[in-house]
Design an enzyme around this catalytic site. Structure first.
Site: not given
Length: 134
Positions: A88-90
């Site tokens: 997951a990224d931001s």
């Protein structure tokens, strides 16, 4: 009541701890009813004591994380899973929080949303918000 020196952390007996994860401590002293135990030495990398959310809340958060990140149903997502380690990224994290808000009927403040890094932290936050709402 137990206390851990070096970090001066204490927790009440009423806190239902399911798992104690102790790390980043060099020395721990425990005393119970005026009896002391010798100091214990640890070589872990992190220190955390948390009151765990209900298992069904953690399971539901795991489902939402799998869905938001398009992970296979058999992928290992647990309370200890970090969003970043799951890929997951931001933006993914924001979408996870939005999914949690929708599923549990809660509203998460932006400051709180930015501090969530694991499934367990998300589940604990949900339990706290639901308790405040009730």
């Amino acid at each position: 009541m137990a206390s851990i020196t070096a970090s001066s952390v204490s927790f009440p007996a009423s806190c239902p701890l399911k798992q104690n994860q102790v790390s980043d401590l060099k020395k721990v002293s425990l005393s119970f009813s005026r009896k002391s135990f010798p100091s214990l030495r640890f070589q872990p990398s992190r220190f955390r004591i948390a009151c765990a959310a209900k298992p069904e809340t953690v399971d539901k958060v795991c489902e939402i994380v799998r869905k938001q990140l398009a992970l296979p149903a058999d992928s290992a997502v647990t309370g200890e899973s970090k969003f970043a380690s799951l890929g997951a990224d931001s933006l993914d994290t924001v979408e996870i929080v939005m999914g949690l808000e929708e599923e549990f009927g809660i509203s998460v403040e932006e400051e709180s949303a930015q501090t969530i890094t694991t499934v367990q932290e998300a589940a604990d936050m949900i339990e706290n918000l639901k308790a405040k709402k009730a």
